[in-house]
Write a protein that holds these residues in place. Sequence first.
Motif, mmCIF file in Angstrom:
data_model
loop_
_atom_site.group_PDB
_atom_site.id
_atom_site.type_symbol
_atom_site.label_atom_id
_atom_site.label_comp_id
_atom_site.label_asym_id
_atom_site.label_seq_id
_atom_site.Cartn_x
_atom_site.Cartn_y
_atom_site.Cartn_z
ATOM 1 N N TYR A 36 21.122 -86.269 -73.338
ATOM 2 C CA TYR A 36 20.492 -84.946 -73.336
ATOM 3 C C TYR A 36 20.016 -84.591 -74.736
ATOM 4 O O TYR A 36 20.785 -84.632 -75.697
ATOM 5 N N ASP A 37 18.726 -84.301 -74.839
ATOM 6 C CA ASP A 37 18.118 -83.831 -76.093
ATOM 7 C C ASP A 37 18.369 -84.808 -77.240
ATOM 8 O O ASP A 37 18.685 -84.410 -78.369
ATOM 9 N N GLY A 38 18.254 -86.100 -76.951
ATOM 10 C CA GLY A 38 18.393 -87.109 -77.992
ATOM 11 C C GLY A 38 19.806 -87.421 -78.407
ATOM 12 O O GLY A 38 20.022 -88.212 -79.341
ATOM 13 N N GLY A 39 20.783 -86.840 -77.754
ATOM 14 C CA GLY A 39 22.170 -87.065 -78.129
ATOM 15 C C GLY A 39 22.745 -88.347 -77.538
ATOM 16 O O GLY A 39 22.032 -89.175 -76.966
ATOM 17 N N ALA A 40 24.055 -88.491 -77.677
ATOM 18 C CA ALA A 40 24.742 -89.662 -77.134
ATOM 19 C C ALA A 40 24.827 -89.566 -75.610
ATOM 20 O O ALA A 40 24.588 -88.510 -75.017
ATOM 21 N N GLU A 41 25.182 -90.673 -74.975
ATOM 22 C CA GLU A 41 25.335 -90.681 -73.527
ATOM 23 C C GLU A 41 26.513 -89.798 -73.115
ATOM 24 O O GLU A 41 27.600 -89.877 -73.697
ATOM 25 N N THR A 42 26.275 -88.949 -72.121
ATOM 26 C CA THR A 42 27.337 -88.138 -71.530
ATOM 27 C C THR A 42 27.286 -88.301 -70.021
ATOM 28 O O THR A 42 26.406 -88.967 -69.481
ATOM 29 N N TYR A 43 28.220 -87.664 -69.320
ATOM 30 C CA TYR A 43 28.429 -87.952 -67.909
ATOM 31 C C TYR A 43 28.407 -86.667 -67.080
ATOM 32 O O TYR A 43 29.002 -85.658 -67.464
ATOM 33 N N TYR A 44 27.724 -86.731 -65.937
ATOM 34 C CA TYR A 44 27.608 -85.590 -65.036
ATOM 35 C C TYR A 44 28.129 -85.993 -63.657
ATOM 36 O O TYR A 44 27.781 -87.048 -63.143
ATOM 37 N N LYS A 45 28.944 -85.125 -63.077
ATOM 38 C CA LYS A 45 29.479 -85.390 -61.741
ATOM 39 C C LYS A 45 28.637 -84.666 -60.706
ATOM 40 O O LYS A 45 28.314 -83.488 -60.858
ATOM 41 N N VAL A 46 28.277 -85.387 -59.663
ATOM 42 C CA VAL A 46 27.423 -84.835 -58.608
ATOM 43 C C VAL A 46 28.150 -84.950 -57.276
ATOM 44 O O VAL A 46 28.580 -86.040 -56.889
ATOM 45 N N ALA A 47 28.295 -83.846 -56.591
ATOM 46 C CA ALA A 47 28.904 -83.848 -55.258
ATOM 47 C C ALA A 47 27.820 -83.943 -54.200
ATOM 48 O O ALA A 47 26.699 -83.472 -54.393
ATOM 49 N N PHE A 48 28.142 -84.562 -53.072
ATOM 50 C CA PHE A 48 27.221 -84.643 -51.946
ATOM 51 C C PHE A 48 27.488 -83.458 -51.020
ATOM 52 O O PHE A 48 28.442 -83.464 -50.238
ATOM 53 N N LEU A 49 26.643 -82.421 -51.137
ATOM 54 C CA LEU A 49 26.838 -81.182 -50.386
ATOM 55 C C LEU A 49 25.622 -80.876 -49.535
ATOM 56 O O LEU A 49 24.485 -81.155 -49.921
ATOM 57 N N ASN A 50 25.881 -80.288 -48.400
ATOM 58 C CA ASN A 50 24.832 -79.835 -47.496
ATOM 59 C C ASN A 50 24.755 -78.319 -47.563
ATOM 60 O O ASN A 50 25.782 -77.640 -47.505
ATOM 61 N N LYS A 51 23.557 -77.779 -47.687
ATOM 62 C CA LYS A 51 23.389 -76.340 -47.811
ATOM 63 C C LYS A 51 23.201 -75.715 -46.434
ATOM 64 O O LYS A 51 22.334 -76.124 -45.664
ATOM 65 N N ASN A 52 24.012 -74.722 -46.105
ATOM 66 C CA ASN A 52 23.917 -74.037 -44.829
ATOM 67 C C ASN A 52 22.829 -72.966 -44.868
ATOM 68 O O ASN A 52 22.326 -72.588 -45.931
ATOM 69 N N ALA A 53 22.493 -72.463 -43.692
ATOM 70 C CA ALA A 53 21.446 -71.442 -43.598
ATOM 71 C C ALA A 53 21.827 -70.167 -44.343
ATOM 72 O O ALA A 53 20.963 -69.442 -44.828
ATOM 73 N N ASP A 54 23.136 -69.871 -44.433
ATOM 74 C CA ASP A 54 23.579 -68.649 -45.101
ATOM 75 C C ASP A 54 23.737 -68.823 -46.616
ATOM 76 O O ASP A 54 24.218 -67.931 -47.311
#
Length: 821
Positions: free
Chosen positions: A246-264
């Motif tokens: 990010y922005d030329g910095g060192a490697e960092t780590y992001y966690k991503v969840a598999f989520l489904n978005k409901n109508a509400d």
Amino acid sequence: MYIKKLTIWFFILLSVVLAACSDITDVRGGDTPDVPPDGVVLTLKLPNFSKNTVATRATEQPKINSLCVLCYDANDKYLGMSTISNDSIKLNDDGTYKVRVKAVPRTATLHLVANADVTDNDAKDKSGMNNLYNATRSSNSLNLDTPVCWGKITVEDLLSPNTKVSLFRMFAKASVEKDPELTKFEITGFKLINTATEGTIATTLFTDVALPSSVHCTAETAYSMDAQPFYETPANKAFMIIKAKYDGGAETYYKVAFLNKNADGTSKPMALLRNHHYQVKVTAVNHAGCASEQEAINNLPDNRISVVVVDDNPQIVDMIACKDYELGVCAGPEVAGKVQEATITFVTTKPINSDNYNNLRVGSTDDWITVPQDYTSIDNLPTSTTSTTSTKGFSSEGRLYTMKLSLKQNYNSDARKGSVTITYGDLSLNVEIKQLGYDLRHDDNRKVQIRGLDGLSSDEEKDYFGWMDSKLNGIEPKYNQGKVRNDGLHFFVGNKTVDNKTVSYNTVYYLIPRLPNDEMKYDAKRVKVDDDFIEDGKTFYKVSLADNSPESNYNMWICSDALTISITNSVTKITVKYPVYHVGLFAKLTGKAAADYQLGKDKASGERKDSEWYYYEMVDVKAGDKTYHMLDRNLGATNNGYYSPSTTALKGNEGAIGGYFKISVADNISIDAKKNNDVVNALAIGNFKVCNNSCLQNLVDNDVLKIETMTTATGENYNCLRMNTESNSQIPQIFIPMSGYYEGRNNDDVLKDIHHANLWTSSRLSDYQGFSSSSPEYGFWYIYLDVFGKTLNLSNYRFVSGSSGKNTGRYRAMPVRLVAE
């Protein structure tokens, strides 16, 4: 305090919604309740799981190498199986396969399993009943090219007309991309954690996951930028880690969840289903991620996620909904410049018996796209398919439509984009149409000619791109780590020595037909152009290298973004553009180097067996204070990738080995062995010569040439011998593939040590290394690279069997790598 946040879109490839999801098998048979003794013919089509990549060439389609047909009675009791081999599976011109299927008596249902060896234990349990829903496969079956697929059909349906059978992959796939506007965010890899360790061959569910108790959700892939296959996994188990800067910095780590978005607006974990493609698109980032992977794993993800359900074949990439119904459209088609037709797909769940259910409007404001005028009548649509869907997320039965659009040909080199708007009731969506630039490389009016390349016939000289496509090994993107090199003009890097003088290796120039009303633009710093060159009474643009001096010929550059050469015709309005490359060279194996100096059954040969022409790209490799100009692949190799015979994902990459060459053919006279360099000289390309011992030793000592443990997308670990290149190189890393060596006489030789990586050097073993120059053995021993497992050595070997200065004629042959210093 900063909030570590990613805004991400998931594009889910759904294979079962609206019956457009699977591979369709058309079966035509008789009208009797029993399958005829000679069987019935099935037409099989595998799922289309991949996206097009380079230029106008489509990616390779998945293949059916074998088909297992299993028979079960009306109570689902196993009756027997038959296997249809590759020889009996006929590939049709449209990419489908034809097979003849037979069934044993009393068969009620046929199960079809492609690309898998099915055992009796897979087919039945201890009581003899169907066990395919519990039979599992491990990570070795995760193959995107030959996927394990399953489907079933009843005999009653088998014998009825217009029957359709769906084949489903037993695994899913995930990939990652980012919004192009995120210029300060660089993704360097992603991995999946806690996916299922195994997958079942068959399933009874298509909207959820049910796995045997023996399967655990503990699998983990390696970091990669390529799409990664994995077994379907229940909800709230698996997650993704994205590694990025990010922005030329060192490697960092992001966690991503598999989520489904409901109508509400709420979200819930989604089950990761077989035959789906989960495409994660990063659309916004406001800070660096976690400092370590473990920190990211231990924390909860903080993501704003928008989910779109997509059909795999075709892809429904956008769904919107109002209170009572939904509208979805396909991914925008991408077609070649000369194609005059494109098919779009859209779907709606608006009930047929509702008011104005056929209130469909389709239109485009682009003058090169024509929409059919009879689209308002469902009955008159080119294709209308009604299907029932009870899948979660859809309110009612849905209808899938396909429509063929008429396109004007795109005669420009640049691609263009247009859109079609689909409105149904109160809902409206756009489909983007992309038409690639016209392939003017083969246009008769612009047929580029090449001059100055010795070894070409006059016909080959008159059709440069035709010769390149048919005769030049290793030029396509798939042989160059995805780098496009077959779309432009190449001027050669490097020098050569003539009469003890260093001169440029490049001797080529190009002739481009000049037409009336042409206007050419080019970068005079890179090329020089004679716009009134006459040959055989025709006028050409003669294009040559602007700076062809020896001092500049190891500088690498590509002029494609600035488009060094652009020709626009003011009458036709057609523009043709040619990228210009100064990164590699073309070379032909000739004379004894093409035959006598090689061992091995096939010699050095690529897919074009009738051609000895090869493309090589130069890279700079630095060790200490010394920089080596090294070719990116072995001599006679078709590609610059890595080969490992015991690694499933790499064992088909034999083209990376190149030829197996002798290093000397000196006779029994020791003085000849001491001085004879005929072979080494014959293998050179200009001043690119067989690397010597000091070069390899320097690379090893400076930890440039090293062995690293790598992991394939399917989780296989392997030892890889590679080098990182300097930043001015177009290829970030190059490899020394496993090869072994040949020993014997011509046509009577044996391949040995296939799990070793070997290279000859041009250095004789001498003096402190083992032999004095007066020894009869001096000149018969050469230093070579030998790598096995985690062990890297520079050892020595006699180039021919014998002793005391004798040559018995049984040679040793290894690959070679060329370097200029």
